[in-house]
Design a protein around this motif. Structure first.
Motif, PDB file in Angstrom:
ATOM      1  N   LYS A 133     -51.656  29.974 -28.630  1.00  0.00           N
ATOM      2  CA  LYS A 133     -51.180  29.697 -29.620  1.00  0.00           C
ATOM      3  C   LYS A 133     -52.304  27.500 -29.769  1.00  0.00           C
ATOM      4  O   LYS A 133     -51.387  27.671 -30.248  1.00  0.00           O
ATOM      5  CB  LYS A 133     -50.625  30.182 -30.509  1.00  0.00           C
ATOM      6  CG  LYS A 133     -49.931  31.561 -30.033  1.00  0.00           C
ATOM      7  CD  LYS A 133     -50.765  32.169 -31.090  1.00  0.00           C
ATOM      8  CE  LYS A 133     -50.484  33.290 -31.532  1.00  0.00           C
ATOM      9  NZ  LYS A 133     -51.652  34.216 -32.169  1.00  0.00           N
ATOM     10  N   VAL A 136     -53.239  25.593 -32.847  1.00  0.00           N
ATOM     11  CA  VAL A 136     -53.079  26.749 -33.806  1.00  0.00           C
ATOM     12  C   VAL A 136     -52.343  26.006 -34.789  1.00  0.00           C
ATOM     13  O   VAL A 136     -51.636  25.344 -34.189  1.00  0.00           O
ATOM     14  CB  VAL A 136     -52.503  28.647 -33.336  1.00  0.00           C
ATOM     15  CG1 VAL A 136     -51.646  29.083 -34.698  1.00  0.00           C
ATOM     16  CG2 VAL A 136     -53.874  29.277 -33.909  1.00  0.00           C
ATOM     17  N   GLN A 140     -49.581  29.426 -38.689  1.00  0.00           N
ATOM     18  CA  GLN A 140     -50.111  30.994 -38.423  1.00  0.00           C
ATOM     19  C   GLN A 140     -49.293  31.132 -36.989  1.00  0.00           C
ATOM     20  O   GLN A 140     -49.919  32.916 -36.648  1.00  0.00           O
ATOM     21  CB  GLN A 140     -52.003  30.022 -37.753  1.00  0.00           C
ATOM     22  CG  GLN A 140     -52.206  30.165 -38.972  1.00  0.00           C
ATOM     23  CD  GLN A 140     -53.507  29.370 -38.450  1.00  0.00           C
ATOM     24  OE1 GLN A 140     -52.725  27.665 -39.177  1.00  0.00           O
ATOM     25  NE2 GLN A 140     -54.419  29.244 -38.080  1.00  0.00           N
TER      26      GLN A 140
ATOM     27  N   LYS B 222     -53.235  22.094 -43.866  1.00  0.00           N
ATOM     28  CA  LYS B 222     -53.288  23.011 -42.849  1.00  0.00           C
ATOM     29  C   LYS B 222     -51.929  23.822 -43.137  1.00  0.00           C
ATOM     30  O   LYS B 222     -51.532  24.817 -42.358  1.00  0.00           O
ATOM     31  CB  LYS B 222     -53.244  22.809 -41.632  1.00  0.00           C
ATOM     32  CG  LYS B 222     -53.408  21.505 -41.586  1.00  0.00           C
ATOM     33  CD  LYS B 222     -54.823  22.183 -41.346  1.00  0.00           C
ATOM     34  CE  LYS B 222     -56.352  20.822 -40.957  1.00  0.00           C
ATOM     35  NZ  LYS B 222     -57.459  20.961 -41.426  1.00  0.00           N
TER      36      LYS B 222
END
Ligand SMILES: Nc1ncnc2c1ncn2[C@@H]1O[C@H](COP(=O)(O)OP(=O)(O)OP(=O)(O)O)[C@@H](O)[C@H]1O
Ligand SMILES: [Mg+2]
Lengths: 337, 223
Positions: A133, A136, A140, B222
């Motif tokens: 990850k 990321v 998420q 984001k």
């Protein structure tokens, strides 16, 4: 080691002043996992946030590794904080930074040379199991994964202490378990002292060595988790313990019982059932097990049995005396009818 | 007199010049608003109660000055700032002169927008960064500006759109640009062709700014 001495935190609000923490003194030893339990508003967060001076105490001192934090300000306080990690119920990651950048952030705070950052972040990702990850954004990630990033971020600068503010309260039971296991591992492998606050007794039972119970800003009970479970002193503590170890008998069963109902507790490695069967042999009483279990608290067994004893009251008393002499605790829940 | 296409073609050079004058004014003012307004916005936020550079005196002073400028209607600011304009650009007419008043109006406007974009950030995120040992500069650069990035971009969009409106007003005192064109032709000469053309141009400019602004806001976020 953390030494909290006569700590008070008073919040000044428009409607008057609120005592968040009221004259608390505590010592957390090196390498320990220390749990602080209490209902909402008891002052757990206030106390924990005072430890790294996120909240400046109104009075009292906090000493971490021999440094009196309450005497520090500005840059000195900032440097001291590098050695105290903290994780939160709602994670509080920087949403616009990737997992990698979030962890690197703490390293930059410690002015780590740029060429060392990558290796260290990757090492931490490996430790919390999030290597895949790396790039990321927090949005998420699942709650458990976010908390792992939080943990990695808190550990970047090799802290001696990790403060956990309800770190598992926003997580489901399975994820909670995995985060607790990770905390336990960190405590053992890295020898990091952990102070965690929670309203779940289960968490304390699972990983803490010692604990304190807070109510209205005060610590009302303190000791090893084992002793607290075996011999709670206050009503509040008993209530909390009931939430994980409960010996409530259904009324239907109670009504059927004629004899004396007793709760017998065996601490440590005392072979409980052996003592009970000895007792039944030696005295003119009959016994019925109504409830029982052996709880393992920090790998030490705590046996608790509820049984009905039937016999002459004199024999029954002698039998109970016999058990008490064999290092067990007896509590009569109801006399025979 | 209605819309006259040939008249429009005839005036294309004027419209063209006015358009670029408007662009010039709002570009300068936007840059000034960002360069000066952003730090003021940061200052307003970080010196607030309970924040990492809490300072009541600075907060109150900066807040007072910002509110003072914001409470003066732009049309009055245009006139009141003539001495300052004269001093800075040695003239009181034309787009460069109008840029001074526009900038002065845009700075506090943008500063407040920045401040409120910071307020949207969860305080916990700032605290977690403080607990991690972040320096004040890291808190500003890596937490505040980054977390509020999309809010600031939509703030820039809003500032730009306000500037388009204000720049048209600058035409009243001979500031040049599309507003000037509308006043000279549309108002003084009852030239409906120019009037309609300027309105259409302004609508198109505002719509384009909004569309691009929203797009960038979305791209940089984001979450
Ligand atoms: N910033 C603050 N301003 C005013 N009062 C506060 C503030 N923070 C906490 N308090 C008050 O202090 C007391 C203790 O709050 P604290 O957050 O420490 O409790 P807690 O045990 O952590 O509760 P919870 O389990 O709900 O998190 C409460 O009465 C709360 O209202
Ligand atoms: Mg709390």
């Amino acid at each position: 080691m953390i030494k909290i001495h006569n700590l008070s935190k008073i919040y000044k609000t428009k409607s008057g002043s609120v005592k968040g923490v009221d004259d608390v003194s505590l010592t957390v030893h090196e390498g320990e996992i220390y749990g602080i339990v209490g209902y909402s508003g008891a002052g757990k967060s206030s106390l924990l946030r005072c430890i790294n001076l996120l909240e400046r105490p109104t009075s009292g001192t906090i000493t971490v590794d021999g440094i009196d934090l309450t005497s520090l300000k500005g840059e000195k306080l900032r440097l001291a904080r590098l050695r105290i990690g903290m994780i939160f119920q709602h994670f509080y990651l920087i949403s616009q930074k990737t997992v990698y950048e979030n962890i690197a952030f703490s390293l930059k705070a410690a002015k780590t040379p740029a060429n060392l950052i990558k290796a260290r972040v990757e090492e931490l990702l490996e430790m919390v199991g999030l290597t895949d990850k790396r790039d990321v954004y927090p949005a998420q990630l699942s709650g458990g994964q976010k908390q792992r990033v939080g943990i990695a971020r808190a550990l970047t600068n090799n802290p001696t202490v990790l403060l956990c503010d309800e770190a598992t309260s926003a997580l489901d039971p399975t994820t909670t378990k995995s985060i607790l296991d990770l905390l336990k591992r960190i405590n053992k492998e890295l020898n990091i002292t952990i102070v965690l606050i929670t309203h779940e007794m289960k968490v304390v039972k699972e990983i803490c060595n010692r604990m304190a119970i807070m109510q209205e800003g005060k610590v009302i009970e303190e000791g090893t988790v084992y002793d607290t479970f075996a011999d709670p002193q206050t009503e509040l503590t008993k209530e909390f313990i009931k939430s994980v170890v409960s010996f409530e008998l259904p009324d239907a069963i109670l009504n059927k019982c004629q004899g004396t109902i007793v709760k017998v507790m065996f601490k440590g490695d005392v072979a409980g059932e052996g003592i009970v069967s000895d007792m039944l042999k030696q005295f003119e009483v009959k016994g019925n097990f109504l409830h029982g279990s052996i709880e393992y608290i920090q790998e030490a067994p705590l046996g608790i049995f509820v049984m009905e004893l039937m016999g002459e009251s004199e024999e029954t008393n002698k039998a109970l005396q016999f058990i008490e002499n064999r290092s067990a605790q007896v509590e009569v829940l109801r006399d025979g009818v | 007199m209605g819309f006259d296409f040939n008249h429009l073609i005839e005036l294309i050079p004027d419209i063209n010049q006015a358009f670029f004058e408007t662009m010039y004014m709002i570009a300068i003012s936007l840059v000034v608003a960002i360069v000066i307004g952003l730090p003021i916005g940061i200052l307003l936020y970080v010196t607030d109660k309970g924040l990492f550079l809490e300072n009541r005196w600075v907060k109150n002073t900066a807040g007072f000055v910002v509110n003072m400028v914001r409470s003066v209607p732009f049309i009055i600011l245009l006139v009141a700032l003539i001495p300052l304009t004269e001093f800075l650009v040695h003239t009181t007419i034309g787009p460069a002169a109008a840029s001074v008043s526009l900038s002065v109006a845009a700075i506090p406007f943008f500063a407040r927008i920045v401040e409120s974009a910071f307020r949207e950030i969860d305080k916990g995120v700032i605290e977690a960064a403080i607990a991690a040992g972040a320096t004040p500069w890291m808190l500003i650069k890596d937490v505040l500006l980054l977390e509020a990035r999309s809010g600031i971009v939509s703030g820039i969009t809003l500032t730009l759109i306000s500037l388009v409106g204000f720049s048209a007003m600058a035409g009243v005192v001979g500031g040049g640009g599309i507003g000037d064109l509308a006043i000279r032709f549309g108002y003084y000469r009852y030239d409906n062709t120019i009037m309609i053309a300027t309105v259409v141009i302004l609508i198109v400019i505002v719509q384009l700014i909004q569309i691009f602004g929203d797009l960038i806001t979305k791209v940089v976020d984001k979450r």
